[in-house]
Design an enzyme around this catalytic site. Structure first.
Site, short mmCIF file in Angstrom:
data_model
loop_
_atom_site.label_atom_id
_atom_site.label_comp_id
_atom_site.label_asym_id
_atom_site.label_seq_id
_atom_site.Cartn_x
_atom_site.Cartn_y
_atom_site.Cartn_z
N TYR A 215 0.85 -0.96 -0.10
CA TYR A 215 0.23 -0.10 -0.41
C TYR A 215 0.87 1.20 -0.04
O TYR A 215 1.75 1.43 1.34
CB TYR A 215 -0.77 0.14 1.01
CG TYR A 215 -2.39 1.26 1.10
CD1 TYR A 215 -2.55 2.52 0.07
CD2 TYR A 215 -3.02 1.43 2.15
CE1 TYR A 215 -3.17 2.35 0.32
CE2 TYR A 215 -3.61 2.23 2.09
CZ TYR A 215 -4.55 2.95 1.20
OH TYR A 215 -5.62 3.64 1.18
N LYS B 209 -1.04 -1.16 -4.32
CA LYS B 209 -2.31 -0.32 -3.85
C LYS B 209 -1.86 1.65 -4.11
O LYS B 209 -1.15 1.16 -2.84
CB LYS B 209 -3.47 0.15 -2.85
CG LYS B 209 -4.67 0.59 -2.88
CD LYS B 209 -5.48 1.27 -1.80
CE LYS B 209 -5.93 1.98 -1.72
NZ LYS B 209 -6.70 2.56 -0.43
N ILE C 252 -9.69 -0.65 -4.95
CA ILE C 252 -9.25 -1.27 -3.26
C ILE C 252 -10.51 0.55 -3.15
O ILE C 252 -9.07 1.56 -2.73
CB ILE C 252 -8.44 -1.26 -2.69
CG1 ILE C 252 -7.67 -2.67 -3.06
CG2 ILE C 252 -9.11 -1.23 -1.68
CD1 ILE C 252 -6.69 -2.83 -2.39
#
Length: 299
Positions: free
Chosen positions: A64, A92, A134
């Site tokens: 992330y 992400k 996401i």
């Protein structure tokens, strides 16, 4: 297919492992892991951190990247290290820097999946190969988000661009601050009250509620404009104006930095001109890089 993902972040590796073990016990096989916040580890420390989690718990990891919030970057060197590890399945990307997303998509094709995490440029991510998203705003705009995804996958780019242009107003308001509060308020507008945020986060002002409500109502009322091409031309004009304004701010900041450096050079009287030019370029890049928070760019 769908994948159930747990967030098991914490400031220390030991705590991340504990929370990842808890996620595994209740049925999660994949976790979303940002760099430990506040501590700002180096890239080598981050590599050891992720390796420790992989060794301790039998889960897959989605990296992330959100440097504006975490204070740490996930570098290409780090991704190179994990690119051939089948348990590091994606990243992400929430830096908001499209060039970086393009680099990830092209450099790690079929190895590390690019996951859209910059909601206001989600369509750009799709175009460059992001096969998943996401999406925090999906908590209160699930239909709009799914409609955009379906339209893109159908190949109707004109309609997808028009949908993104309509969604952009709400996404941009979300990204402007008080993200969580606005998501909760969006759920309330849809008839699901989820309460106020925990301290230190405070409530929205009436003006903030009004602006976000208007953006959500625009999508519910208008959906895709009757004339998508005309809408896109209009939206394009606004985007072009925004680019020009950003360029003006950058030019003004560049001038101020140049004057400051020239003044420092005159006072010191020891630096070569070539060295000053080189320092100036580095300083401008450091202060203006879009991955930095606004208040950090002029530090």
């Amino acid at each position: 297919g769908e994948l159930l993902i747990a967030g098991s972040n914490a400031p220390a590796t030991r705590e991340v492992i504990q929370q990842t073990e808890m996620a595994k016990k209740i049925g999660y096989d994949t976790v979303l892991l940002a760099p430990p916040f506040y501590t700002r580890p180096t890239q080598q420390e981050l590599i050891r951190h992720y390796e420790a989690v992989l060794k301790a718990v039998d889960v897959n990891i989605i990296l992330y990247s959100y440097p504006a919030k975490d204070g740490s970057d996930i570098s290409f060197d780090l991704m190179d290290h994990f690119a051939d590890n089948p348990r590091v399945i994606g990243i992400k990307e929430s830096s908001g820097v499209l060039q970086r997303a393009i680099g990830i998509a092209t450099r790690y094709k079929d190895r590390i999946q690019l996951v859209s995490g910059s909601d206001d440029i989600a369509l750009d991510f799709m175009f460059w190969g992001a096969d998943s998203w996401i999406c925090g705003p999906a908590n209160c705009m699930a239909k709009a988000v799914c409609d955009l995804d379906r339209t893109y996958r159908s190949g109707d780019m004109t309609k997808a661009r028009a949908q993104m242009a309509t969604l952009y107003a709400a996404m941009n308001i979300l990204e402007s601050g008080k993200f969580v509060q606005k998501l909760k308020y969006g759920c309330e507008l849809l008839g699901t009250s989820v309460g106020e945020c925990r301290a230190p986060l405070g409530p929205l002002t009436d003006d903030e509620k009004s602006a976000f409500r208007a953006a959500m109502e625009q999508w519910a009322r208008d959906g895709v404009p009757a004339n998508p091409r005309a809408w896109l031309i209009s939206a394009g004009r606004f985007k072009a104006i925004d680019v020009l304004r950003r360029r003006d701010r950058f030019d003004a900041l560049s001038g101020e930095l140049a004057e400051s450096l020239d003044s420092a050079q005159n006072e010191a009287g020891v630096q070569e001109e070539a060295a000053v030019e080189d320092d100036r370029l580095r300083l401008i890049f450091t202060c203006c890089h879009p991955a930095l928070a606004t208040d950090a760019r002029v530090a």
